[in-house]
Design a protein around this motif. Structure first.
Motif, mmCIF file in Angstrom:
data_model
loop_
_atom_site.group_PDB
_atom_site.id
_atom_site.type_symbol
_atom_site.label_atom_id
_atom_site.label_comp_id
_atom_site.label_asym_id
_atom_site.label_seq_id
_atom_site.Cartn_x
_atom_site.Cartn_y
_atom_site.Cartn_z
ATOM 1 N N ALA A 53 50.527 51.250 28.876
ATOM 2 C CA ALA A 53 50.015 51.454 27.523
ATOM 3 C C ALA A 53 50.956 50.821 26.514
ATOM 4 C CB ALA A 53 49.863 52.944 27.236
ATOM 5 N N HIS A 54 52.246 50.959 26.764
ATOM 6 C CA HIS A 54 53.259 50.277 25.956
ATOM 7 C C HIS A 54 54.597 50.406 26.668
ATOM 8 C CE1 HIS A 54 53.802 54.472 24.408
ATOM 9 N NE2 HIS A 54 55.067 54.111 24.464
ATOM 10 N N GLY A 55 55.561 49.626 26.203
ATOM 11 C CA GLY A 55 56.903 49.720 26.760
ATOM 12 C C GLY A 55 57.253 48.573 27.676
ATOM 13 N N ASP A 56 58.537 48.365 27.841
ATOM 14 C CA ASP A 56 59.082 47.290 28.669
ATOM 15 C C ASP A 56 59.120 47.747 30.123
ATOM 16 O OD1 ASP A 56 60.503 45.277 29.856
ATOM 17 O OD2 ASP A 56 62.134 45.263 28.395
ATOM 18 N N LEU A 57 58.562 46.947 31.033
ATOM 19 C CA LEU A 57 58.505 47.307 32.451
ATOM 20 C C LEU A 57 59.680 46.764 33.264
ATOM 21 C CD1 LEU A 57 54.693 46.885 33.230
ATOM 22 C CD2 LEU A 57 55.936 48.928 32.514
ATOM 23 N N ASP A 58 60.764 46.420 32.607
ATOM 24 C CA ASP A 58 61.919 45.872 33.335
ATOM 25 C C ASP A 58 62.753 46.956 34.016
ATOM 26 O OD1 ASP A 58 61.235 43.338 32.590
ATOM 27 O OD2 ASP A 58 62.601 43.273 30.861
ATOM 28 N N GLY A 59 62.451 48.223 33.776
ATOM 29 C CA GLY A 59 63.275 49.312 34.281
ATOM 30 C C GLY A 59 63.077 49.608 35.764
ATOM 31 N N MET A 60 63.944 50.476 36.266
ATOM 32 C CA MET A 60 63.924 50.905 37.654
ATOM 33 C C MET A 60 63.777 52.430 37.706
ATOM 34 S SD MET A 60 64.524 47.945 39.179
ATOM 35 C CE MET A 60 65.300 48.064 40.786
ATOM 36 N N ALA B 91 56.412 65.592 27.764
ATOM 37 C CA ALA B 91 56.993 64.289 28.113
ATOM 38 C C ALA B 91 58.291 64.026 27.360
ATOM 39 C CB ALA B 91 55.980 63.185 27.840
ATOM 40 N N ARG B 92 58.350 64.419 26.111
ATOM 41 C CA ARG B 92 59.569 64.152 25.335
ATOM 42 C C ARG B 92 60.758 64.936 25.883
ATOM 43 N NH1 ARG B 92 55.229 63.476 22.318
ATOM 44 N NH2 ARG B 92 55.125 61.651 20.937
ATOM 45 N N ALA C 80 65.778 64.430 29.093
ATOM 46 C CA ALA C 80 66.570 64.752 30.283
ATOM 47 C C ALA C 80 66.889 63.512 31.116
ATOM 48 C CB ALA C 80 65.834 65.763 31.141
ATOM 49 N N GLY C 81 66.317 62.351 30.739
ATOM 50 C CA GLY C 81 66.651 61.120 31.447
ATOM 51 C C GLY C 81 65.500 60.366 32.072
ATOM 52 N N ALA C 82 64.279 60.898 31.977
ATOM 53 C CA ALA C 82 63.126 60.177 32.537
ATOM 54 C C ALA C 82 62.997 58.811 31.869
ATOM 55 C CB ALA C 82 61.848 60.985 32.342
ATOM 56 N N VAL C 83 62.715 57.804 32.662
ATOM 57 C CA VAL C 83 62.694 56.428 32.147
ATOM 58 C C VAL C 83 61.277 55.896 31.968
ATOM 59 C CG1 VAL C 83 64.954 55.898 33.119
ATOM 60 C CG2 VAL C 83 62.900 55.478 34.493
ATOM 61 N N ALA C 84 60.274 56.644 32.410
ATOM 62 C CA ALA C 84 58.886 56.213 32.258
ATOM 63 C C ALA C 84 57.984 57.416 32.437
ATOM 64 C CB ALA C 84 58.527 55.125 33.271
ATOM 65 N N VAL C 85 56.756 57.292 31.947
ATOM 66 C CA VAL C 85 55.773 58.379 32.048
ATOM 67 C C VAL C 85 54.494 57.827 32.658
ATOM 68 C CG1 VAL C 85 54.346 60.012 30.761
ATOM 69 C CG2 VAL C 85 56.719 59.633 30.074
ATOM 70 N N ALA D 27 44.073 60.218 27.827
ATOM 71 C CA ALA D 27 44.285 61.277 26.845
ATOM 72 C C ALA D 27 45.773 61.520 26.618
ATOM 73 C CB ALA D 27 43.599 62.561 27.301
ATOM 74 N N GLY D 28 46.558 61.479 27.692
ATOM 75 C CA GLY D 28 47.991 61.657 27.562
ATOM 76 C C GLY D 28 48.645 60.499 26.829
ATOM 77 N N ALA D 29 48.186 59.293 27.112
ATOM 78 C CA ALA D 29 48.749 58.111 26.457
ATOM 79 C C ALA D 29 48.521 58.157 24.956
ATOM 80 C CB ALA D 29 48.145 56.853 27.052
ATOM 81 N N ASP D 30 47.372 58.676 24.538
ATOM 82 C CA ASP D 30 47.088 58.785 23.106
ATOM 83 C C ASP D 30 48.092 59.693 22.408
ATOM 84 O OD1 ASP D 30 44.912 57.126 23.401
ATOM 85 O OD2 ASP D 30 43.436 58.753 23.475
ATOM 86 N N GLN D 31 48.602 60.704 23.129
ATOM 87 C CA GLN D 31 49.587 61.619 22.540
ATOM 88 C C GLN D 31 50.998 61.044 22.551
ATOM 89 O OE1 GLN D 31 49.390 65.777 23.854
ATOM 90 N NE2 GLN D 31 47.411 65.351 24.844
ATOM 91 N N LEU D 32 51.204 59.966 23.288
ATOM 92 C CA LEU D 32 52.561 59.430 23.502
ATOM 93 C C LEU D 32 52.722 58.020 22.977
ATOM 94 C CD1 LEU D 32 53.009 60.765 27.156
ATOM 95 C CD2 LEU D 32 53.855 61.804 25.046
ATOM 96 N N ALA D 33 51.938 57.680 21.963
ATOM 97 C CA ALA D 33 51.968 56.303 21.441
ATOM 98 C C ALA D 33 53.329 55.932 20.867
ATOM 99 C CB ALA D 33 50.879 56.138 20.375
ATOM 100 N N ASP D 34 54.091 56.903 20.394
ATOM 101 C CA ASP D 34 55.387 56.604 19.784
ATOM 102 C C ASP D 34 56.564 56.848 20.728
ATOM 103 O OD1 ASP D 34 55.052 59.325 19.887
ATOM 104 O OD2 ASP D 34 55.980 59.717 17.935
ATOM 105 N N LEU D 35 56.279 57.133 21.997
ATOM 106 C CA LEU D 35 57.360 57.407 22.947
ATOM 107 C C LEU D 35 58.154 56.133 23.196
ATOM 108 C CD1 LEU D 35 58.108 60.038 24.470
ATOM 109 C CD2 LEU D 35 57.011 59.064 26.482
#
Length: 511
Positions: free
Chosen positions: A36-43, A74-75, A80-85, A90-98
């Protein structure tokens, strides 16, 4: 809201000491998800669906729930250190600014097991996982499998209602089958600690909700099907279809008890069949003959299988336990365990809270059993009746927030098999316990040929009353909670053990 145990937080499930990082791009591609958004370079190095268990490097699964959406937490997981969701639209709509990548899938729960398996290195491929499903007998059969495997010298894990064990180390079980990320992490820990074989109970909830997704089973086994969980499943066909998912190709070998019509529906050309009812004509591939029972419930019988025959002494009463032992014997044989090890394991098996005797020198039989559905109550009391010279005195309740339709049925099955039935509380949870008892009593009182029926809501007092009534030769059966060490009332789990209470009541009357 989950029940609380004296205000303590639930311990985080175990994680492997080392996990090879997995690129987010790999998870996106393999799960057919899209960002939905965000950089996918992570592990990613772990996975969880509980924010309170999130660790640095985790993928947090924000799943839709019956009351709230996991996106609300999710926040906290990211903090706590989660790097992706991973979530749905419906969940993505609530996390547009994550500020971490949000992966979207139309069925995140359905793919979570496979994703967790990829993150933890597909651990079930490094283990021999033996899955057991069915209404009754799952726990007993997994303990029988574990006993046979250990007798053969294997290092085992065990996953089920009573406990989780890793190479002999015991962990408490929160669910019959853990959630998908926890299960895959658990398998990885087991493989890391040298476990080779894992008997596991596979509930209909686990199959319906994808908890065993990503798990490859060496053997899938079916015990039986009777009414239960109709608060979750639409009807018996829906319940059966959930159980049948274990036999959709995810199990290399399929072993099925065909004594009932539901088991017969699962039989395919290569299904290994087990039956106690077909022993006379050997219709099934695995049968038993010469079943004898001693006064203390020990049973002896001969196991007949393809090109094999051996004698078993089982320290548990009831024909249903012969069926469980046959199922275990067939499963063990197909993965290469020799008959002598199977016989030794079955001779030594102990299953907490399943037809468990409490023997403190009293002149009557006292048993704790987990039977909490109509068919299981009937089978347990029939087994007790077969070796009791006196009266059967039963203490039984029904759980709240569960299938209400089975309450009068359980009252009926217990009343027709007991000279005295004491209806009491089980785990009322959020319901009014008096209303639960009322439904049970209605079924009991409508029973022709019933014994005496009494109502004592306080379970401790009910157990004490049953013991006080017992005479030499009688049998006291405390049914419904078995191995459980707590009683859930209005969201609070109070310490309570049927075995401890029964023992205390017996000591009180024998002093």
């Amino acid at each position: 809201m989950p029940a609380k145990l004296e205000g303590k937080a639930v311990n985080a499930p175990p994680r492997p000491a080392k996990t090879e990082p997995v690129p987010l791009t790999t998870l996106v591609a393999r799960a057919d998800a899209h960002p939905a958004h965000g950089d996918l370079d992570g592990m990613v190095t772990g996975a969880t669906l509980r924010a309170q268990h999130a660790q640095p490097g985790d993928l947090f699964a924000a799943l839709p729930g019956a009351r709230v959406h996991g996106a609300q937490f999710a926040r906290d997981a990211v903090a706590a250190g989660a790097v992706a969701v991973l979530t749905d639209h419906a969940g993505a709509d609530q996390l547009a600014d994550l500020d971490v990548p949000v992966l979207v899938h139309k069925d995140p729960r359905g793919v979570l097991g496979s994703i967790a398996a990829w993150i933890y290195g597909e651990p079930s491929l490094r283990l021999s996982v033996l899955g057991v499903t069915g209404t009754s007998g799952k726990t007993t059969t997994t303990y029988m499998l574990d006993a046979g495997l250990r007798a053969a010298g294997h290092t085992t894990g065990l996953v089920g209602t009573v406990e989780t064990r890793i190479a002999g180390e015991r962990l408490a079980s929160a669910f019959t089958t853990p959630e998908a990320p926890d299960l895959q992490a658990l398998f990885a820990v087991m493989a890391e600690r040298g476990v080779t074989h894992v008997p596991i109970e596979v509930s209909s909830h686990a199959l319906s909700l994808g908890r065993v997704g990503g798990t490859r089973f060496s053997v899938g086994a079916f015990t039986n099907l009777s009414q239960d969980h109709l608060d979750f499943h639409q009807d018996m066909d829906d319940y059966f279809n959930a159980k049948a998912l274990l036999f959709d190709g995810r199990s290399t070998k399929e072993v099925v008890n065909t004594d009932g019509e539901w088991g017969a529906r699962l039989v395919k050309a290569d299904t290994i069949t087990v039956s106690t009812e077909h022993s006379a004509d050997r219709t099934a591939q695995w049968t038993a003959s010469g079943i004898t029972s001693s006064i203390d419930g020990e049973q002896t019988f001969t196991v007949h299988g393809p090109d094999v025959q051996f004698l078993v002494t089982l320290p548990m009463p009831g024909t249903f336990n012969v069926a469980n032992a046959l199922l275990a014997a067939a499963c063990l044989t197909v993965i290469g365990v020799e008959p002598d090890a199977i016989a030794r394991g079955l001779n030594e098996v102990q299953v907490p809270g399943r037809m468990e005797r409490v023997a403190l020198g009293q002149p009557f039989t006292a048993v704790v059993d987990y039977s909490h559905k109509p068919a299981a109550v009937a089978l347990a009391l029939d087994a007790i009746r077969a070796r009791t010279t006196g009266r059967v005195i039963t203490v039984l309740g029904c759980g709240g927030d569960r299938d209400a339709a089975k309450r009068p049925l359980m009252g009926h099955e217990a009343a027709v098999r007991s000279e005295l039935l004491i209806v009491t509380d089980d785990n009322p949870r959020s319901e009014d316990p008096a209303e639960i008892r009322k439904a049970m009593i209605a079924g009991a009182m409508a029973t022709e040929g019933r014994g005496d029926v009494r109502e004592i809501g306080d379970r401790r007092a009910a157990i004490a009353a049953a013991v006080a009534e017992a005479q030499p030769g009688d049998a006291v059966v405390i049914a419904g909670k078995g191995h459980e060490t707590g009683q859930e009332i209005a969201g609070i789990v109070h310490p309570f053990s049927d075995r401890d209470e029964l023992s205390a009541a017996i000591r009180e009357v024998t002093l």
